[in-house]
Motif scaffolding. Structure first.
Motif, PDB file in Angstrom:
ATOM      1  N   ILE A 178       0.831  -1.206   0.000  1.00  0.00           N
ATOM      2  CA  ILE A 178       0.000   0.000   0.000  1.00  0.00           C
ATOM      3  C   ILE A 178       0.864   1.254   0.000  1.00  0.00           C
ATOM      4  O   ILE A 178       0.573   2.235  -0.702  1.00  0.00           O
ATOM      5  CB  ILE A 178      -0.942  -0.018   1.224  1.00  0.00           C
ATOM      6  N   LEU A 179       1.961   1.227   0.760  1.00  0.00           N
ATOM      7  CA  LEU A 179       2.876   2.379   0.771  1.00  0.00           C
ATOM      8  C   LEU A 179       3.458   2.623  -0.621  1.00  0.00           C
ATOM      9  O   LEU A 179       3.721   3.765  -1.009  1.00  0.00           O
ATOM     10  CB  LEU A 179       4.006   2.148   1.774  1.00  0.00           C
ATOM     11  N   GLY A 180       3.670   1.533  -1.373  1.00  0.00           N
ATOM     12  CA  GLY A 180       4.184   1.666  -2.727  1.00  0.00           C
ATOM     13  C   GLY A 180       3.185   2.289  -3.687  1.00  0.00           C
ATOM     14  O   GLY A 180       3.559   2.699  -4.793  1.00  0.00           O
ATOM     15  N   MET A 181       1.916   2.375  -3.283  1.00  0.00           N
ATOM     16  CA  MET A 181       0.875   2.959  -4.136  1.00  0.00           C
ATOM     17  C   MET A 181       0.638   4.436  -3.838  1.00  0.00           C
ATOM     18  O   MET A 181      -0.169   5.086  -4.507  1.00  0.00           O
ATOM     19  CB  MET A 181      -0.433   2.177  -3.942  1.00  0.00           C
ATOM     20  N   VAL A 182       1.326   4.971  -2.830  1.00  0.00           N
ATOM     21  CA  VAL A 182       1.143   6.381  -2.478  1.00  0.00           C
ATOM     22  C   VAL A 182       1.665   7.269  -3.618  1.00  0.00           C
ATOM     23  O   VAL A 182       2.732   7.011  -4.174  1.00  0.00           O
ATOM     24  CB  VAL A 182       1.882   6.713  -1.167  1.00  0.00           C
ATOM     25  N   GLY A 183       0.913   8.302  -3.951  1.00  0.00           N
ATOM     26  CA  GLY A 183       1.323   9.216  -5.016  1.00  0.00           C
ATOM     27  C   GLY A 183       0.413   9.106  -6.225  1.00  0.00           C
ATOM     28  O   GLY A 183      -0.675   8.519  -6.170  1.00  0.00           O
ATOM     29  N   PHE A 184       0.851   9.658  -7.334  1.00  0.00           N
ATOM     30  CA  PHE A 184       0.031   9.660  -8.543  1.00  0.00           C
ATOM     31  C   PHE A 184      -0.024   8.274  -9.175  1.00  0.00           C
ATOM     32  O   PHE A 184       0.992   7.583  -9.277  1.00  0.00           O
ATOM     33  CB  PHE A 184       0.580  10.664  -9.563  1.00  0.00           C
ATOM     34  N   ASP A 185      -1.222   7.882  -9.585  1.00  0.00           N
ATOM     35  CA  ASP A 185      -1.416   6.625 -10.294  1.00  0.00           C
ATOM     36  C   ASP A 185      -0.687   6.702 -11.637  1.00  0.00           C
ATOM     37  O   ASP A 185      -0.882   7.662 -12.397  1.00  0.00           O
ATOM     38  CB  ASP A 185      -2.908   6.395 -10.527  1.00  0.00           C
ATOM     39  N   PRO A 186       0.157   5.707 -11.968  1.00  0.00           N
ATOM     40  CA  PRO A 186       0.927   5.782 -13.220  1.00  0.00           C
ATOM     41  C   PRO A 186       0.065   5.730 -14.477  1.00  0.00           C
ATOM     42  O   PRO A 186       0.496   6.169 -15.542  1.00  0.00           O
ATOM     43  CB  PRO A 186       1.859   4.566 -13.135  1.00  0.00           C
ATOM     44  N   LEU A 187      -1.172   5.204 -14.385  1.00  0.00           N
ATOM     45  CA  LEU A 187      -2.038   5.106 -15.557  1.00  0.00           C
ATOM     46  C   LEU A 187      -3.019   6.273 -15.653  1.00  0.00           C
ATOM     47  O   LEU A 187      -3.226   6.839 -16.725  1.00  0.00           O
ATOM     48  CB  LEU A 187      -2.814   3.784 -15.537  1.00  0.00           C
ATOM     49  N   THR A 188      -3.636   6.621 -14.527  1.00  0.00           N
ATOM     50  CA  THR A 188      -4.681   7.653 -14.566  1.00  0.00           C
ATOM     51  C   THR A 188      -4.188   9.019 -14.117  1.00  0.00           C
ATOM     52  O   THR A 188      -4.893  10.013 -14.286  1.00  0.00           O
ATOM     53  CB  THR A 188      -5.855   7.229 -13.661  1.00  0.00           C
ATOM     54  N   ASP A 189      -3.002   9.081 -13.517  1.00  0.00           N
ATOM     55  CA  ASP A 189      -2.419  10.333 -13.025  1.00  0.00           C
ATOM     56  C   ASP A 189      -3.292  10.985 -11.953  1.00  0.00           C
ATOM     57  O   ASP A 189      -3.324  12.204 -11.811  1.00  0.00           O
ATOM     58  CB  ASP A 189      -2.202  11.317 -14.188  1.00  0.00           C
ATOM     59  N   ILE A 190      -3.975  10.136 -11.197  1.00  0.00           N
ATOM     60  CA  ILE A 190      -4.802  10.611 -10.081  1.00  0.00           C
ATOM     61  C   ILE A 190      -4.079  10.282  -8.773  1.00  0.00           C
ATOM     62  O   ILE A 190      -3.541   9.194  -8.609  1.00  0.00           O
ATOM     63  CB  ILE A 190      -6.196   9.943 -10.099  1.00  0.00           C
ATOM     64  N   GLY A 191      -4.090  11.221  -7.847  1.00  0.00           N
ATOM     65  CA  GLY A 191      -3.400  11.025  -6.578  1.00  0.00           C
ATOM     66  C   GLY A 191      -4.053   9.938  -5.727  1.00  0.00           C
ATOM     67  O   GLY A 191      -5.284   9.825  -5.682  1.00  0.00           O
ATOM     68  N   ARG A 192      -3.214   9.144  -5.063  1.00  0.00           N
ATOM     69  CA  ARG A 192      -3.722   8.076  -4.196  1.00  0.00           C
ATOM     70  C   ARG A 192      -3.018   8.138  -2.837  1.00  0.00           C
ATOM     71  O   ARG A 192      -1.783   8.228  -2.768  1.00  0.00           O
ATOM     72  CB  ARG A 192      -3.471   6.702  -4.818  1.00  0.00           C
ATOM     73  N   PHE A 193      -3.797   8.074  -1.766  1.00  0.00           N
ATOM     74  CA  PHE A 193      -3.268   8.010  -0.401  1.00  0.00           C
ATOM     75  C   PHE A 193      -2.299   9.152  -0.075  1.00  0.00           C
ATOM     76  O   PHE A 193      -1.411   8.979   0.761  1.00  0.00           O
ATOM     77  CB  PHE A 193      -2.546   6.670  -0.175  1.00  0.00           C
ATOM     78  N   ASP A 194      -2.437  10.294  -0.743  1.00  0.00           N
ATOM     79  CA  ASP A 194      -1.510  11.396  -0.473  1.00  0.00           C
ATOM     80  C   ASP A 194      -2.083  12.433   0.490  1.00  0.00           C
ATOM     81  O   ASP A 194      -1.371  13.351   0.915  1.00  0.00           O
ATOM     82  CB  ASP A 194      -1.084  12.088  -1.765  1.00  0.00           C
ATOM     83  N   PHE A 195      -3.415  12.302   0.824  1.00  0.00           N
ATOM     84  CA  PHE A 195      -4.071  13.186   1.782  1.00  0.00           C
ATOM     85  C   PHE A 195      -3.873  14.667   1.411  1.00  0.00           C
ATOM     86  O   PHE A 195      -3.749  15.523   2.288  1.00  0.00           O
ATOM     87  CB  PHE A 195      -3.556  12.922   3.205  1.00  0.00           C
TER      88      PHE A 195
END
Length: 498
Positions: A178-195
């Motif tokens: 899950i920590l590896g998923m923090v930041g912008f999604d590489p496909l959709t460029d939408i932020g994830r878990f960045d609060f």
């Protein structure tokens, strides 16, 4: 082709004052840090990882691998002199090394360890060069489903052998993913878990996490135990045994080298298992098994050979499949990713020169450890008298400096401090910290291959069980997950029957 590149790279490194100086520095630092109790090989590489950022990839791996190789031997120094292993792989060495030191033969014990470590390292390197191309060639048939399930299998194995329950290991690994998923999604460029925090939008950097959880957490752990100094270091005495005594150890060394390489090549098996198996094997084959534990040379030579050989073995899954074999190779894999190189079968196709450079780094590390090891033997014994509080305060400062030097950002220092404290809390809760780093490294690889597979299969999960290799990896993962519970259930039933 690889052999030709190996010789060419060896000649290049051997004639370069910069590369030789870098290797000598790495070996010297590795021996000293490995000999200091509480400073494991993983911790040594973690705090030195930022040093490699300003180097070319080949030079960076040369420095880190020489530190790795030499620290493996360094761990035996404290095991022999003060009965405290500097690294996990040296735990068995103390069984016979310390009794030999108590008999006034500390120099002999250190020589057996160093010579056996050199021979084992060369055996491990030979099998690394031999096995890696074959494994990489087989992995060339892997596609996204196979790589996804191979990553899952690697995470399960690494969690299974993390020193805690499999469930706890998998839980920590899932947090790492899950920590590896923090930041912008590489496909959709939408932020994830960045609060909505700018500092987290680019993701969580691997190096601050590694330095914190393997470096600062270990510092806090060692400072909390209350010991201010180490036991007194005995007089080393005469260093070299007789030539005949050295030659008599060739069988334990050969057996330990083979066992260490193949056990080290199993993801998560590690050097601790390799040395334990080798010690048990030597005691079983010995004509005088009662001498083990009382200063038997074979009790040092065999395990130390296996310990060093496991270095080459642990590099096999990292180089060929992109799965770290243990926490140390996880740090090395992080260094590769930072330098823009992804371990796996394509590394052998796209960067054969770099692969040869890794082989050369192991070879140079083994040879220089032999030379420098004898030269520093008495010096390291004096360094071990340093107060522990001073040592670990210095390491804590290096952790903060190293974290800041990555991007000249205080955010990375805060991340390092957070994961350092988190790592210490996990130690108190008996949660293994290594799977968290494994998850952080392998999580993006798992996500990339999993999403690619589902896109190509139009969302059908059956693709993972339709492909034989993928299905086999799923089955082996399930076996690794449920094996401890089934074994425990079987033991309970056996007790009730009795």
């Amino acid at each position: 082709m690889i052999f030709e590149l190996f010789l060419q790279t060896l000649l290049e490194y051997s004639t370069s004052p910069f590369m030789l100086g870098l290797a000598l520095t790495g070996v010297g630092i590795g021996i000293v840090l490995g000999a200091l109790p509480g400073v494991s090989s993983t911790m040594a590489l973690a705090i030195l990882l930022p040093v490699s950022f300003g180097l070319e990839p080949g030079a960076a791996m040369l420095f880190l691998i020489t530190v790795f190789v030499s620290s493996v031997y360094g761990g035996s120094i404290s095991a022999i002199l003060i009965n405290i292993p500097g690294t996990p792989g040296a735990i068995v060495t103390q069984f016979d090394g310390y009794p030999m030191a108590q008999k006034g033969k500390a120099g002999h014990a250190l020589s057996y360890a160093l010579l056996s470590s050199t021979a084992g390292g060369l055996i491990g390197l030979t099998l690394l060069i031999t096995l890696s191309p074959a494994v990489a060639q087989a992995a060339m048939s892997f596609r996204s489903p196979e790589f996804a399930m191979a990553t899952v299998f690697g995470l399960v194995l690494l969690s299974f052998a993390s020193g805690s329950s499999t469930f706890r290991g998998i839980l920590v690994a899932a947090v790492g993913v899950i920590l590896g998923m923090v930041g912008f999604d590489p496909l959709t460029d939408i932020g994830r878990f960045d609060f909505d925090t700018r500092a987290l939008q680019s993701g969580i950097e691997l190096v601050p996490v590694t330095v914190g959880i393997f470096g600062l957490a270990e510092v806090l752990r060692n400072l909390a135990d209350g010991r201010q100094s180490l036991p007194p270091v005995p007089h080393i005495g005469r260093i070299f045994p007789s030539l005949g005594e050295i030659i008599n150890q060739w069988k334990p060394v050969a057996r330990g080298g083979v066992i260490g390489t193949f056990v080290g090549a199993i993801p998560a098996a590690g050097s601790a298992i390799a040395v334990a198996l080798t010690y048990a094997q030597e005691k079983r084959l010995s004509r005088t098994p009662d001498n083990f534990g009382k200063g038997e040379p074979a009790g040092i030579s065999g395990p130390e050979s296996a310990n060093s050989a496991s270095v080459g073995g642990s590099l096999v899954p990292m180089m060929t499949l992109g799965i770290p074999g243990d926490p140390v190779t996880a740090v090395l894999m992080g260094a590769l990713l930072i330098h823009g190189l992804r371990p796996g079968p394509m590394l052998f196709v796209n960067n054969p020169g770099f692969v040869a450079g890794v082989y050369v780094a192991v070879f140079i590390g083994v040879i220089l450890t032999l030379v420098v090891g004898f030269g520093l033997m008495r010096v390291v014994a004096q360094i071990m008298r340093i107060p522990r509080a001073l040592l670990f305060c210095t390491i804590a400062i290096l952790c903060m400096v190293g974290a800041f030097a990555i991007r000249n950002s205080l955010t990375d220092v805060y991340v390092m401090l957070f994961f350092g404290v988190l790592g210490y809390i996990m130690f108190l809760l008996r949660l293994p910290p290594a799977p968290l780093v494994f998850g952080l490294i392998l999580g993006p690889i798992l996500e990339e291959n999993l999403r690619r597979t589902l896109i190509l299969s139009r969302g059908s999960w059956t693709v993972f069980i339709e492909r034989p290799i993928s299905l086999a990896l799923i089955i082996m993962s399930l076996i690794a997950i449920f094996a401890p519970a089934l074994t425990s259930l079987w033991e309970r039933r056996s007790r009730h029957k009795m």
